[in-house]
Scaffold this active site. Sequence first.
Site, PDB file in Angstrom:
ATOM      1  N   ARG A 106       0.809  -1.237   0.000  1.00 14.81           N
ATOM      2  CA  ARG A 106       0.000   0.000   0.000  1.00 14.81           C
ATOM      3  C   ARG A 106       0.833   1.274   0.000  1.00 14.81           C
ATOM      4  NH1 ARG A 106      -3.239  -3.415   3.114  1.00 14.81           N
ATOM      5  NH2 ARG A 106      -5.123  -3.950   1.964  1.00 14.81           N
ATOM      6  N   LYS A 128       3.243  11.551 -11.273  1.00 16.11           N
ATOM      7  CA  LYS A 128       2.501  10.552 -12.060  1.00 16.11           C
ATOM      8  C   LYS A 128       3.389   9.327 -12.213  1.00 16.11           C
ATOM      9  CE  LYS A 128      -0.453  13.052 -15.343  1.00 16.11           C
ATOM     10  NZ  LYS A 128      -0.572  13.403 -16.779  1.00 16.11           N
ATOM     11  N   GLU A 170      10.270  17.897 -24.906  1.00 16.88           N
ATOM     12  CA  GLU A 170       9.485  18.277 -23.719  1.00 16.88           C
ATOM     13  C   GLU A 170       9.931  19.647 -23.195  1.00 16.88           C
ATOM     14  OE1 GLU A 170       6.825  16.717 -22.828  1.00 16.88           O
ATOM     15  OE2 GLU A 170       7.033  14.576 -23.260  1.00 16.88           O
ATOM     16  N   LYS A 212       6.554  22.959 -15.001  1.00 16.34           N
ATOM     17  CA  LYS A 212       5.791  21.787 -14.567  1.00 16.34           C
ATOM     18  C   LYS A 212       5.415  21.887 -13.091  1.00 16.34           C
ATOM     19  CE  LYS A 212       5.201  16.967 -14.911  1.00 16.34           C
ATOM     20  NZ  LYS A 212       5.510  15.721 -15.577  1.00 16.34           N
ATOM     21  N   GLU A 222      -4.678  16.490 -12.464  1.00 11.82           N
ATOM     22  CA  GLU A 222      -5.094  16.719 -13.845  1.00 11.82           C
ATOM     23  C   GLU A 222      -6.595  16.899 -13.994  1.00 11.82           C
ATOM     24  OE1 GLU A 222      -2.612  14.687 -16.784  1.00 11.82           O
ATOM     25  OE2 GLU A 222      -4.366  14.542 -18.063  1.00 11.82           O
ATOM     26  N   ARG A 226      -3.405  20.909 -15.412  1.00  7.48           N
ATOM     27  CA  ARG A 226      -2.305  19.974 -15.725  1.00  7.48           C
ATOM     28  C   ARG A 226      -2.410  19.405 -17.132  1.00  7.48           C
ATOM     29  NH1 ARG A 226       0.781  15.709 -11.768  1.00  7.48           N
ATOM     30  NH2 ARG A 226       2.244  14.984 -13.337  1.00  7.48           N
ATOM     31  N   ASN A 230       0.019  18.197 -21.582  1.00  8.47           N
ATOM     32  CA  ASN A 230      -0.193  17.194 -22.635  1.00  8.47           C
ATOM     33  C   ASN A 230      -0.187  17.809 -24.033  1.00  8.47           C
ATOM     34  OD1 ASN A 230      -0.450  15.298 -20.615  1.00  8.47           O
ATOM     35  ND2 ASN A 230      -2.680  15.467 -20.517  1.00  8.47           N
ATOM     36  N   HIS A 233       0.322  15.714 -27.113  1.00 11.37           N
ATOM     37  CA  HIS A 233       0.416  14.316 -26.683  1.00 11.37           C
ATOM     38  C   HIS A 233      -0.697  13.409 -27.217  1.00 11.37           C
ATOM     39  CE1 HIS A 233       3.708  15.641 -24.255  1.00 11.37           C
ATOM     40  NE2 HIS A 233       3.821  14.489 -23.632  1.00 11.37           N
ATOM     41  N   HIS A 237       0.736  10.123 -28.689  1.00  5.31           N
ATOM     42  CA  HIS A 237       0.424   8.774 -28.209  1.00  5.31           C
ATOM     43  C   HIS A 237      -0.100   7.901 -29.350  1.00  5.31           C
ATOM     44  CE1 HIS A 237       0.143  10.168 -23.734  1.00  5.31           C
ATOM     45  NE2 HIS A 237       1.375  10.002 -24.149  1.00  5.31           N
ATOM     46  N   HIS A 248       9.135   8.552 -27.606  1.00  9.85           N
ATOM     47  CA  HIS A 248       8.116   9.458 -27.093  1.00  9.85           C
ATOM     48  C   HIS A 248       8.405  10.930 -27.454  1.00  9.85           C
ATOM     49  CE1 HIS A 248       4.964  11.046 -24.561  1.00  9.85           C
ATOM     50  NE2 HIS A 248       5.847  11.756 -23.871  1.00  9.85           N
TER      51      HIS A 248
HETATM   52  N1  GLY Z   1       3.720  14.429 -18.581  1.00 12.24           N
HETATM   53  C1  GLY Z   1       2.552  15.129 -18.262  1.00 12.24           C
HETATM   54  C2  GLY Z   1       2.247  15.238 -16.818  1.00 12.24           C
HETATM   55  O1  GLY Z   1       3.061  14.859 -15.994  1.00 12.24           O
HETATM   56  O2  GLY Z   1       1.191  15.697 -16.455  1.00 12.24           O
END
Ligand code: GLY
Length: 349
Positions: A106, A128, A170, A212, A222, A226, A230, A233, A237, A248
């Site tokens: 956990r 993330k 990025e 960021k 998000e 947030r 993207n 993206h 993707h 990527h």
């Molecule tokens: N790579 C996008 C984010 O971390 O929200």
Amino acid sequence: MKPAFQVRRQSEVYIGAATDLLPGLLAEKRVVVVTDATIDRLYHRMLAPYDVVLIGTGESCKTLQTVETIYRRFIELGVNRKTFVLAIGGGIVTDVAGYAASTYMRGLDFGFVSTTLLGQVDASVGGKNGVNVDGYKNMAGTFTQPRFVVCDPSMLATLPVREFRAGLAEVVKAAVIADADLFGRLEKSTLEMLRSDVDLLSDAISASIRVKADIVERDEREADERRKLNLGHTLAHAIEKCSSRMNHGEAVAVGTAMIAEVAVKTGTLRSAERDRIVGLLRKLGFDLVPPVEVKRLLKEVGKDKKSEDGILRIVLPVGIGDCEVRPMPVGEFAALVLATAEPVKEGKR
Ligand code: GLY
């Protein structure tokens, strides 16, 4: 050394030498390292004091199977709630290890040493963690902040130029969405300058992390802002799903150029600004032609598991250093992309 950034008062981001920082950050902790064979080979001496769990390399390893392998090794090594998990590697290692650490028993405390430019400016920062499922990106994961992220610019010296360039996609993204000054500085630089001038590179890393960290500060999960991270993206993707030819960062560069075109079409971006975005990406050496037919990409976008009832959240640049998130039905997005795809075929991009 003081952290360069704090993210949500839970995570400290350091920009500096890992060998200087780690002893203080790990003092009195039982540590297990998760890394891959490349890092194990390059930094064997640094890893010597720790139990090491090795995972494979490449996006194909970003799976629940790899997470299960890590759990099994943790059990063998007697990892418990008091153990600290240190992931050392690029975005794949930190994503997978962060997910394993944040779910094993956990949740254990964990930290990262980020060894790629893409990892330092994006993947490792912001909490993330996750893995792909059946090729769908980041379908299982958590939002759990690492205790610390160490970004050591000197570790980037061994990065192949292709990986380095991928990270710059990025950096450009961060500049386009929220830092016009960074964009201007990048326009005055070249890939070679960024690779050889550690001050220039550290500035680009720091500015990208600031973008960021500021966004994650306001919207960790998000719900809203947030999503700006993207930019490019949705298409990137789809590119990654349809073709293994691009990594990527390379796919993000194509997606960013395509979305700049869409933004001109929708009237949010002036064509001169689109030209600056495309020009910078080209100057850094990106191939901006999608590796597969645009229609095929759009079919993949249609299957996007993150669309909500067929509505995508598309990030549109509205200038250099500014962007907006626009809800858009998949069909409308596809029509816009198709309408802008002709110049690609004619070799104008
Ligand atoms: N790579 C996008 C984010 O971390 O929200």
